[in-house]
Design a protein around this motif. Sequence first.
Motif, PDB file in Angstrom:
ATOM      1  N   THR A 650       0.693  -1.341   0.264  1.00  0.00           N
ATOM      2  CA  THR A 650      -0.001  -0.037  -0.038  1.00  0.00           C
ATOM      3  C   THR A 650       0.892   1.300  -0.206  1.00  0.00           C
ATOM      4  OG1 THR A 650      -1.843  -1.108   1.084  1.00  0.00           O
ATOM      5  CG2 THR A 650      -1.501   1.258   1.240  1.00  0.00           C
ATOM      6  N   ALA A 653       2.713   1.630  -3.382  1.00  0.00           N
ATOM      7  CA  ALA A 653       1.934   1.997  -4.531  1.00  0.00           C
ATOM      8  C   ALA A 653       1.573   3.407  -4.186  1.00  0.00           C
ATOM      9  CB  ALA A 653       0.708   1.151  -4.382  1.00  0.00           C
ATOM     10  N   SER A 654       1.300   4.011  -3.237  1.00  0.00           N
ATOM     11  CA  SER A 654       1.099   5.190  -3.226  1.00  0.00           C
ATOM     12  C   SER A 654       2.201   6.109  -3.508  1.00  0.00           C
ATOM     13  CB  SER A 654       0.568   5.643  -1.688  1.00  0.00           C
ATOM     14  OG  SER A 654      -0.540   5.066  -1.310  1.00  0.00           O
ATOM     15  N   LYS A 656       4.694   5.239  -5.442  1.00  0.00           N
ATOM     16  CA  LYS A 656       4.996   5.069  -6.517  1.00  0.00           C
ATOM     17  C   LYS A 656       4.071   5.898  -7.731  1.00  0.00           C
ATOM     18  CE  LYS A 656       6.215   2.931 -10.622  1.00  0.00           C
ATOM     19  NZ  LYS A 656       7.480   3.324 -11.165  1.00  0.00           N
ATOM     20  N   ALA A 657       2.714   6.044  -7.363  1.00  0.00           N
ATOM     21  CA  ALA A 657       1.889   6.829  -7.827  1.00  0.00           C
ATOM     22  C   ALA A 657       2.083   8.274  -8.016  1.00  0.00           C
ATOM     23  CB  ALA A 657       0.396   6.381  -7.577  1.00  0.00           C
ATOM     24  N   ALA A 658       2.596   8.699  -6.700  1.00  0.00           N
ATOM     25  CA  ALA A 658       2.919  10.248  -6.836  1.00  0.00           C
ATOM     26  C   ALA A 658       4.082  10.399  -7.389  1.00  0.00           C
ATOM     27  CB  ALA A 658       2.958  10.364  -5.019  1.00  0.00           C
ATOM     28  N   THR A 660       5.285   8.873  -9.962  1.00  0.00           N
ATOM     29  CA  THR A 660       5.097   8.708 -11.387  1.00  0.00           C
ATOM     30  C   THR A 660       4.225   9.980 -11.810  1.00  0.00           C
ATOM     31  OG1 THR A 660       5.095   6.254 -11.221  1.00  0.00           O
ATOM     32  CG2 THR A 660       3.958   7.247 -13.211  1.00  0.00           C
ATOM     33  N   SER A 661       3.142  10.450 -11.171  1.00  0.00           N
ATOM     34  CA  SER A 661       2.445  11.658 -11.560  1.00  0.00           C
ATOM     35  C   SER A 661       3.364  12.898 -11.614  1.00  0.00           C
ATOM     36  CB  SER A 661       1.610  12.070 -10.508  1.00  0.00           C
ATOM     37  OG  SER A 661       0.442  10.688 -10.713  1.00  0.00           O
ATOM     38  N   SER A 664       5.525  12.775 -14.799  1.00  0.00           N
ATOM     39  CA  SER A 664       4.622  12.724 -15.991  1.00  0.00           C
ATOM     40  C   SER A 664       4.699  14.129 -16.824  1.00  0.00           C
ATOM     41  CB  SER A 664       3.137  12.329 -15.826  1.00  0.00           C
ATOM     42  OG  SER A 664       2.225  12.443 -17.036  1.00  0.00           O
ATOM     43  N   LEU A 677       1.209  16.058  -3.927  1.00  0.00           N
ATOM     44  CA  LEU A 677       2.088  14.959  -4.245  1.00  0.00           C
ATOM     45  C   LEU A 677       3.268  14.528  -3.515  1.00  0.00           C
ATOM     46  CD1 LEU A 677       1.223  14.970  -8.081  1.00  0.00           C
ATOM     47  CD2 LEU A 677       0.201  13.347  -6.505  1.00  0.00           C
ATOM     48  N   THR A 680       2.479  13.329  -0.024  1.00  0.00           N
ATOM     49  CA  THR A 680       1.876  11.880  -0.201  1.00  0.00           C
ATOM     50  C   THR A 680       3.022  10.828  -0.307  1.00  0.00           C
ATOM     51  OG1 THR A 680      -0.082  12.510  -1.271  1.00  0.00           O
ATOM     52  CG2 THR A 680       0.318  10.349  -1.454  1.00  0.00           C
ATOM     53  N   SER A 684       3.980   8.305   2.706  1.00  0.00           N
ATOM     54  CA  SER A 684       4.081   6.815   2.169  1.00  0.00           C
ATOM     55  C   SER A 684       5.388   6.249   2.617  1.00  0.00           C
ATOM     56  CB  SER A 684       3.638   6.773   0.754  1.00  0.00           C
ATOM     57  OG  SER A 684       2.217   7.212   0.596  1.00  0.00           O
TER      58      SER A 684
END
Length: 877
Positions: A650, A653-654, A656-658, A660-661, A664, A677, A680, A684
């Motif tokens: 968990t 993933a949080s 990694k998503a932040a 990656t965003s 981008s 971000l 976050t 995490s």
Amino acid sequence: MTETTSANATGTAAPVPARRGQLRIYLGAAAGVGKTFAMLGEAHRRLSRGADVVVAFVETHGRQRTAQQMIGLEVMPRAKIAYRGTGFDEMDVDAVLARHPQIALVDELAHTNVPGSRNAKRWQDIEEMLNAGIDVITNVNIQHLESLNDVVMKITGVPQRETVPDAIVRAADQVELIDMTPEALRRRMAHGNIYPAEKIDAALSHYFRVGNLTALRELALLWLADKVDEGLQRYREAHDIHDTWEARERVVVALTGGPEGETLIRRAARIAARSSGGDLLAVYVTRSDGLTGADPAALATQRRLTESLGGSYHQVVGENVPEALLTFARAENATQLVLGASRRGWLTSLLTGPGVSLRTIRDSGDIDVHIVTHSQMGRGRGLPSLRGGLPLPRKVAGYALAIALAPLLALVLANLRQHLNLTSDMLVFLIGVIAVALVGGLVPAVIAAIVGSLFLNYYFTPPFYTFNINEPNNALALVVFVIVAVVVAMIVNDAARRSKQAARASSESDLLVTTAGSILRGEQPLQAVIDRVREAFGMDAVTLLERHGQPEGAQPQASWQPIATSGSSQLSCPDDGDVTVPVTDNLCLAARGRTLNAADRRVLGAFAAYAAAALEQQRLTAEAEAARPIAEADRTRAALLAAVSHDLRTPLASAKAAVTSLRSRDVEWSAEDHDELLATADESLDKLIRLVENLLDMSRLQAGAMSVFPKPADLGEVIARSLDDLGPGGKTVIVEVPADLPEVLVDPGILERVISNLLANALHYCPAGEPPLLTASSLGERVELRVIDRGPGIPREQAGRMFVPFQRLGDTDNTTGIGLGLALSKGLTEAMDGTLEPEETPGGGLTMLLSLPAVPGAARALPGEQTQPDSASQVIS
């Protein structure tokens, strides 16, 4: 429904039910098999036939199809009950009784009502409704039956706090099994038809495993089969049916305690196994005086064999063996009876008539009788011993009395010839024969009878002083006297012998019971048996020997190894003992000191069987102890993998998503979004670091490699840093720490983590508006710190499990960690020579008691120098 009326205390008429209501129960192996759905379907069928049906209490658990089934049914309002500041819905029993429907639907028979309800248990509510004449349809899972509670706990590892007595379910008028295969139930679970989506993975991987569901299903089927069988037995008794109904194969095997017993048991087990669900019952018939005459060790061995093959062992009393066997078989509705071929020789059979086998076949009726051949048939049972049980002095006294008593009685009675007749003289001589039988046994009594008849003929039968007899009646009287005297002597002798046997049997029984008690009470049952053998038989030494694999060329005695010894010396092989009792091919009990007679050897055989059982128990206990760390390690490893796979994924993933965003280039992030971000990802990663640190610390604790550096520390400062470690949250912790507490000898960094974990746990479970309380006090050379919350608390039977890693008792939230907080806190506390124990909070909740060593002779702060108030309320920031 027809009702009658009666006058109550106020003089008004109150309805009295003309009958008790009927109870119908839907039984399931687990949640989700469709019990409630089937119950509602039955309600619709009854309603379509014009019955008055109401839903007294049905819980849909959010299942849409179950809720749709309730459409069109009258639903009774629920009672609102407040408990600990929270409102709960319960069945309104008063409303149901006032409405008095014909049929009431009640869900969850084993449910425990909220305190303050009319009854403590829902089945008690149902009893009231049944007594009022209301038919009730309800349901229950097999794991909630009281008799199966411990079995279900072993299978699933989940304790069942809500149970219902078996008698309530067995007394139901109808019990219907709602069955479903484990695979179908798991598919229903996976489709979201039982639990919400967030609970599916945990349920499928824990309670709803295929093995658990299969075992629960088998328990339900077997329990219902027993209830059906009880109903069949009651029907047969009510209708006085004694013929065998072959609804279920029951094979009864008759045992004699002889060497053929094991052959018969295995043969009967094979017969029972040919039919699915067949029962095996072994029965031994003992005489009504309790003198079995069989070897108790052999019977114990045959009993263990029967139970290992899934059968049951029974012992019945009866003088007529065939009649007792057939009575037992018919009472158990047996379909087949297995007997061994007679061990009597042809001459004995010719002289004594048909044996047990033939008489049983003759009276068996519709029960099939199998006569099984074996290696002992026709070899005879052996002749009874001619040796009497009387000691030599009594035998000598009996013969002397037989010779001397008749002349003495003749001398006395000759002087009373004017007052007595021949009948009186014979009765006096008969009393003398009985006295001789009591003193010396049968043979002296027969001699006394014959000598007495000669004296009666010579001195008291006309013509006197001659052996001639003038009247035939007198001759007949003398013959009858001899016959009666001999018969009475035989009866008296047999009664005396049986009395002695009974006394010995009672003594043997007391000895065996005492030994069994020693085994149960002692921590070393094998040594207790060996010691008891030496004491009971007055031996110098007793040793239990076991033979292991014997290498080629080795001496036979070299393969024997002593297992347990009692006495002054140890026997190295069976040949060293005066008495040897083989238990198995590789196990032997040897004793040295004196030789034993046959009766004592028989009792010693029972002790040998005890010793073998105690040895097996000892080895099984040792194996279980050896396997426990391995099982615990496997359980910990499995729990770790299950927990880490979710809780580490968990935060990863949080983060990694932040990240990656942020990387981008397709999205233009505002400064506010950019900061959010980053926050976050940072939060995490902090969670991930804490999880990894906890795992590493737990590994160090279990490996004994945790480094602790104790030093004097101020408890108030450590608590302040612990509150800071909790982070922002806007929650309140009430801190009441006296300023004059002594310093504690701890590792400040480790103690800070312990207090943070305890406070975080308390904050997680505390209800809104009731913040946890942290207090401290000194007791002797210890300082005690308490973290008190008003949450749901921990059941007393689960208090010991709350410190097991990777679990959260009663916590369904899988997002708050991996269940290491309390386990790690306890380990860290003990590493600092402290203790951490749970206590019940008065009024509800949990109190964690942290006891720490105080610094010896530590100076206490003066009241004017305190840096922290006696009681403070601090907001976590």
